[in-house]
Design an enzyme around this catalytic site. Structure first.
Site, PDB file in Angstrom:
ATOM      1  N   SER A  82       7.059   0.192  -1.638  1.00  0.00           N
ATOM      2  CA  SER A  82       7.859  -0.082  -0.568  1.00  0.00           C
ATOM      3  C   SER A  82       9.248   0.110  -0.664  1.00  0.00           C
ATOM      4  O   SER A  82       9.901   0.147  -1.736  1.00  0.00           O
ATOM      5  CB  SER A  82       7.615  -1.518  -0.396  1.00  0.00           C
ATOM      6  OG  SER A  82       8.561  -2.158   0.310  1.00  0.00           O
TER       7      SER A  82
ATOM      8  N   TYR B 189       8.409  -9.985  -3.909  1.00  0.00           N
ATOM      9  CA  TYR B 189       7.577  -8.852  -3.391  1.00  0.00           C
ATOM     10  C   TYR B 189       7.892  -7.537  -3.854  1.00  0.00           C
ATOM     11  O   TYR B 189       7.240  -6.669  -4.211  1.00  0.00           O
ATOM     12  CB  TYR B 189       7.675  -8.916  -1.820  1.00  0.00           C
ATOM     13  CG  TYR B 189       7.087  -7.697  -1.152  1.00  0.00           C
ATOM     14  CD1 TYR B 189       5.575  -7.420  -1.148  1.00  0.00           C
ATOM     15  CD2 TYR B 189       7.917  -6.984  -0.342  1.00  0.00           C
ATOM     16  CE1 TYR B 189       4.851  -6.468  -0.395  1.00  0.00           C
ATOM     17  CE2 TYR B 189       7.192  -5.649   0.270  1.00  0.00           C
ATOM     18  CZ  TYR B 189       6.038  -5.364   0.138  1.00  0.00           C
ATOM     19  OH  TYR B 189       5.303  -4.484   0.814  1.00  0.00           O
TER      20      TYR B 189
END
Length: 336
Positions: A128, A153
């Site tokens: 990501s 995350y």
């Protein structure tokens, strides 16, 4: 790579990738636990698009379940694995951190073990843009250090890259991590800005605009993401013979490990994004300006030089085209 396992096949990117692979005549095994992080019906409707293909099959369980994962890899032979299953969302990681550990860490090590034990030729996995964390040098380059995540995350995605590297080093497992930049488009996730904005505007409700609108994002259209992943699957990473331990390159390694950015290589202001959406819907948004949220970053911007050089691909869909296609899909899907 003829037979491919896609984890998260009922997800936004997984569904799009599976469809393209099936259209090419490849065999795809999907895995998804169809959880309720967002509307499971949307996930089932995505899967329904894949069911007519004779070379598609699907398993429904949580990839954190070690026994089920061992069984899946024992009963099937995969040339490549694309891991797109994850507990997504930066903001949700502040509320339910354990979900990120279970799926993004425990689930990922089960994927790595399955690949190692069954001789998979290439593992491609979703990282990501959030791994860039506190970095401010733009555009973000895969050759930059990414050791300062600002959400769990992001930390879990960075951990995936490190876990993959250990398997590439120990077991010569070829792995490629893909850092996706703000993916949007038809069949998108309901927890993401474009979906939330569109729903609110059509329902006549105000939209929440964080950091008082002073946000910039490298918005990347779903078809560009899928094309990038598609090309990477057959591009198995090779050891970088020039890699040096006294000046380590964060993007490559002495073993078959690689990371790439997949982004539009174009920083767009959030207010411009909203303006285009208003034009496509034909209605002005009532805006509720709010401060920056914890775990968020003010800007993202992808350097894709490595992707262009090695994969011969550069995303190019404009937000004008991409948002228009999303709004058209949204109206059709929800019969508006």
């Amino acid at each position: 790579m003829e037979t491919i396992l896609i984890t998260g096949a009922a997800g936004f990117i997984g569904h799009g990738l599976a469809k393209r692979l099936l259209e090419q005549g490849r065999t795809v095994v999907g895995l998804d636990n169809i959880n309720d992080y967002y509307d499971p019906q949307l996930k089932r409707d995505r899967l329904a698009q894949l069911q007519p293909f004779k070379t598609f099959s699907h398993a429904e369980f949580n990839m954190a379940d070690r026994q089920e994962m061992e069984k899946l890899f024992a009963e099937s032979s995969f040339d490549a694995v694309v891991n797109l299953a994850a507990q997504a969302g930066v903001r949700y990681s502040l509320i339910n951190p354990h979900s990120y550990v279970d799926t993004n860490l425990v689930g990922f090590v089960n994927v790595l073990e399955g690949c190692r034990q069954s001789g998979v030729k290439h593992l491609v996995y979703a990282s990501s843009s959030s791994v860039y964390g506190a970095n401010t040098k733009m555009p973000f380059s895969v050759h930059d250090n990414v050791d300062h995540p600002v959400s769990l995350y992001a930390a879990s995605k960075k951990a995936n890259e490190l876990m993959a590297h250990s398997y590439s080093h120990l077991f010569n497992l070829a792995t490629t991590g893909l850092r996706f930049f703000t993916v949007y488009g038809p069949w998108g996730r309901p927890d993401m800005a474009l979906f939330l904005f569109t729903k609110a505007i059509l329902e006549g409700r105000p939209i929440d605009v964080f950091n008082n609108g002073e946000m910039e994002r490298d918005f990347t259209y779903i078809d560009d993401i899928v094309e990038g992943v598609l090309r990477v699957i057959d591009h198995v990473p090779q050891p970088n013979k020039e890699w040096r331990g006294d000046a380590p390159d964060p993007a490559t390694s002495y073993c078959p490990w690689r990371v790439f950015n997949i982004g539009n290589n174009n920083k767009e202001k959030l207010m411009r994004y909203i303006e285009v959406l208003e034009q496509c819907i034909g209605r002005k948004a009532e805006k509720n300006f709010l401060p920056m949220q914890n775990g968020d970053v003010p800007a993202t911007y992808a350097n894709v030089d490595d992707l262009v050089r090695e994969i011969d691909f550069k995303p190019s869909t404009s937000i004008e085209d991409g948002i228009e296609r999303f709004v058209q899909w949204y109206r059709e899907y929800y019969r508006i």
